[in-house]
Design a protein around this motif. Structure first.
Motif, mmCIF file in Angstrom:
data_model
loop_
_atom_site.group_PDB
_atom_site.id
_atom_site.type_symbol
_atom_site.label_atom_id
_atom_site.label_comp_id
_atom_site.label_asym_id
_atom_site.label_seq_id
_atom_site.Cartn_x
_atom_site.Cartn_y
_atom_site.Cartn_z
ATOM 1 N N SER A 136 9.273 -5.845 -39.341
ATOM 2 C CA SER A 136 8.633 -6.111 -40.129
ATOM 3 C C SER A 136 6.974 -6.832 -39.722
ATOM 4 O O SER A 136 6.671 -6.743 -40.492
ATOM 5 C CB SER A 136 9.068 -7.948 -39.672
ATOM 6 N N GLY A 137 6.174 -6.515 -38.587
ATOM 7 C CA GLY A 137 5.543 -6.520 -38.455
ATOM 8 C C GLY A 137 5.201 -5.444 -36.961
ATOM 9 O O GLY A 137 6.038 -5.263 -36.561
ATOM 10 N N VAL A 138 3.855 -5.113 -36.697
ATOM 11 C CA VAL A 138 3.753 -4.475 -35.299
ATOM 12 C C VAL A 138 2.007 -5.226 -34.801
ATOM 13 O O VAL A 138 1.403 -5.692 -35.227
ATOM 14 C CB VAL A 138 3.091 -2.960 -35.885
ATOM 15 N N ARG A 139 2.564 -5.329 -34.086
ATOM 16 C CA ARG A 139 0.925 -5.318 -32.710
ATOM 17 C C ARG A 139 0.267 -5.283 -32.735
ATOM 18 O O ARG A 139 -0.535 -4.247 -33.422
ATOM 19 C CB ARG A 139 1.129 -5.569 -31.156
ATOM 20 N N LEU A 140 -1.426 -6.272 -33.405
ATOM 21 C CA LEU A 140 -2.622 -5.851 -33.558
ATOM 22 C C LEU A 140 -3.481 -4.678 -33.097
ATOM 23 O O LEU A 140 -3.247 -3.295 -33.371
ATOM 24 C CB LEU A 140 -3.395 -6.951 -34.216
ATOM 25 N N ASP A 141 -3.240 -4.865 -31.685
ATOM 26 C CA ASP A 141 -3.906 -4.158 -30.856
ATOM 27 C C ASP A 141 -2.762 -2.482 -30.564
ATOM 28 O O ASP A 141 -3.948 -1.025 -30.889
ATOM 29 C CB ASP A 141 -3.878 -4.403 -29.290
ATOM 30 N N ARG A 142 -2.395 -2.664 -30.597
ATOM 31 C CA ARG A 142 -0.714 -1.808 -31.151
ATOM 32 C C ARG A 142 -1.367 -0.637 -32.029
ATOM 33 O O ARG A 142 -1.120 0.647 -32.234
ATOM 34 C CB ARG A 142 0.435 -1.713 -30.888
ATOM 35 N N GLN B 203 -10.564 -6.743 -41.088
ATOM 36 C CA GLN B 203 -12.358 -6.092 -40.620
ATOM 37 C C GLN B 203 -12.702 -5.821 -38.785
ATOM 38 O O GLN B 203 -11.992 -6.192 -38.063
ATOM 39 C CB GLN B 203 -13.157 -7.302 -41.062
ATOM 40 N N ILE B 204 -12.890 -4.914 -38.560
ATOM 41 C CA ILE B 204 -13.298 -4.003 -37.212
ATOM 42 C C ILE B 204 -14.606 -3.947 -36.786
ATOM 43 O O ILE B 204 -14.887 -3.002 -37.856
ATOM 44 C CB ILE B 204 -12.044 -2.465 -36.709
ATOM 45 N N GLN B 205 -15.215 -4.506 -35.609
ATOM 46 C CA GLN B 205 -16.193 -4.047 -35.675
ATOM 47 C C GLN B 205 -17.036 -3.119 -34.655
ATOM 48 O O GLN B 205 -16.211 -3.584 -33.368
ATOM 49 C CB GLN B 205 -16.929 -5.814 -34.984
ATOM 50 N N LYS B 206 -16.811 -2.329 -34.795
ATOM 51 C CA LYS B 206 -17.002 -0.547 -33.765
ATOM 52 C C LYS B 206 -18.639 -0.991 -33.100
ATOM 53 O O LYS B 206 -19.559 -0.171 -34.401
ATOM 54 C CB LYS B 206 -16.435 -0.191 -34.363
ATOM 55 N N GLY B 207 -19.437 -1.215 -32.677
ATOM 56 C CA GLY B 207 -20.715 -1.635 -32.395
ATOM 57 C C GLY B 207 -21.591 -1.831 -33.611
ATOM 58 O O GLY B 207 -21.586 -3.313 -33.818
ATOM 59 N N ALA B 208 -22.434 -0.704 -34.749
ATOM 60 C CA ALA B 208 -23.332 -1.411 -34.965
ATOM 61 C C ALA B 208 -22.700 -2.308 -36.796
ATOM 62 O O ALA B 208 -22.806 -2.229 -37.572
ATOM 63 C CB ALA B 208 -24.713 -0.684 -35.777
ATOM 64 N N ALA C 70 -10.285 -14.473 -37.230
ATOM 65 C CA ALA C 70 -10.621 -13.866 -35.479
ATOM 66 C C ALA C 70 -8.453 -13.310 -35.513
ATOM 67 O O ALA C 70 -7.726 -14.555 -35.748
ATOM 68 C CB ALA C 70 -10.713 -14.164 -35.524
ATOM 69 N N ALA C 71 -8.701 -12.470 -34.728
ATOM 70 C CA ALA C 71 -6.682 -12.663 -34.573
ATOM 71 C C ALA C 71 -6.410 -11.923 -32.988
ATOM 72 O O ALA C 71 -7.612 -11.218 -32.186
ATOM 73 C CB ALA C 71 -6.320 -10.702 -35.731
ATOM 74 N N LYS C 72 -5.757 -12.543 -32.703
ATOM 75 C CA LYS C 72 -5.347 -11.892 -31.269
ATOM 76 C C LYS C 72 -4.279 -11.043 -31.116
ATOM 77 O O LYS C 72 -3.995 -10.720 -31.941
ATOM 78 C CB LYS C 72 -4.558 -12.933 -30.708
ATOM 79 N N PRO C 73 -4.864 -10.144 -30.035
ATOM 80 C CA PRO C 73 -4.111 -8.820 -29.878
ATOM 81 C C PRO C 73 -2.574 -9.144 -30.234
ATOM 82 O O PRO C 73 -2.405 -8.045 -30.736
ATOM 83 C CB PRO C 73 -4.208 -7.968 -28.477
ATOM 84 N N SER C 74 -2.448 -10.041 -29.830
ATOM 85 C CA SER C 74 -0.298 -10.284 -30.113
ATOM 86 C C SER C 74 -0.533 -10.072 -31.573
ATOM 87 O O SER C 74 0.805 -10.571 -32.503
ATOM 88 C CB SER C 74 0.264 -10.765 -29.256
ATOM 89 N N LYS D 254 -9.948 -9.476 -27.927
ATOM 90 C CA LYS D 254 -10.581 -10.869 -27.472
ATOM 91 C C LYS D 254 -11.578 -11.093 -27.496
ATOM 92 O O LYS D 254 -12.364 -12.126 -27.778
ATOM 93 C CB LYS D 254 -10.710 -10.861 -26.110
ATOM 94 N N ARG D 255 -12.246 -10.327 -28.100
ATOM 95 C CA ARG D 255 -13.916 -10.861 -28.569
ATOM 96 C C ARG D 255 -14.302 -10.894 -29.270
ATOM 97 O O ARG D 255 -15.578 -11.010 -30.528
ATOM 98 C CB ARG D 255 -14.519 -9.870 -27.991
ATOM 99 N N ASN D 256 -13.227 -11.272 -30.298
ATOM 100 C CA ASN D 256 -13.169 -11.689 -32.188
ATOM 101 C C ASN D 256 -13.989 -10.826 -32.860
ATOM 102 O O ASN D 256 -14.350 -10.640 -34.090
ATOM 103 C CB ASN D 256 -14.077 -12.866 -32.528
ATOM 104 N N GLY D 257 -13.732 -9.635 -32.215
ATOM 105 C CA GLY D 257 -14.127 -7.906 -32.762
ATOM 106 C C GLY D 257 -13.290 -7.746 -34.407
ATOM 107 O O GLY D 257 -13.920 -6.739 -34.860
ATOM 108 N N VAL D 258 -12.056 -8.603 -34.362
ATOM 109 C CA VAL D 258 -10.971 -7.999 -35.075
ATOM 110 C C VAL D 258 -10.768 -8.912 -36.607
ATOM 111 O O VAL D 258 -9.873 -9.969 -35.635
ATOM 112 C CB VAL D 258 -10.091 -7.090 -35.069
#
Length: 131
Positions: free
Chosen positions: A2-8, A51-56, A37-41, A27-31
């Motif tokens: 049904s779903g997968v953890r975001l961080d995984r 939306q994934i913030q990676k540097g610039a 904003a989403a928690k890792p779980s 945790k830094r609201n980069g995703v």
């Protein structure tokens, strides 16, 4: 499934090198998932937009397949659709190039401290937002 953890999922599709780095980005609201904003779980589902913030670079992807285990890079690319415009990649490269040339911060020896790294990340976010 049904779903997968975001961080995984971020780790298994090779958006981040380690699961710990993926967790820290969440945790830094980069995703963000579907604009919030989403928690890792957080459980993600098919067709969610991330939306994934990676540097610039602010990368936007659509989930096409759920993964729990890390797979090869070629298979990982098949699990999401990259919705990021090519202009965003060009802007991020230009910002990184300016930072490397020393226009942003005075040169220092060795690795940046934790404070300097946070300042760099904040600077890159502002550069992308202003362009």
């Amino acid at each position: 499934m049904s779903g997968v953890r975001l961080d995984r999922w971020l780790w298994s599709t090779r958006h981040f090198k380690t699961r710990t780095v993926a967790t820290d980005a969440c945790k830094r609201n980069g995703v963000k998932v579907n604009g919030t904003a989403a928690k890792p779980s957080r459980l993600i589902k098919l067709n969610d937009e991330l939306q994934i913030q990676k540097g610039a670079l602010l990368k936007t992807v659509k989930v096409l397949e759920l993964l729990e285990k890390r797979v090869s890079a070629s298979k990982a690319c098949e699990c999401y659709e990259d919705l990021t415009p090519t202009e965003m990649y060009d802007q991020a490269e230009e910002v990184s190039k300016r930072a490397r040339e020393g226009h942003c911060f005075p040169s220092s020896k060795g690795r940046p401290s934790k404070k300097q790294r946070r300042e760099l990340e904040e600077f890159f976010r502002k550069q992308v937002d202003s362009d």
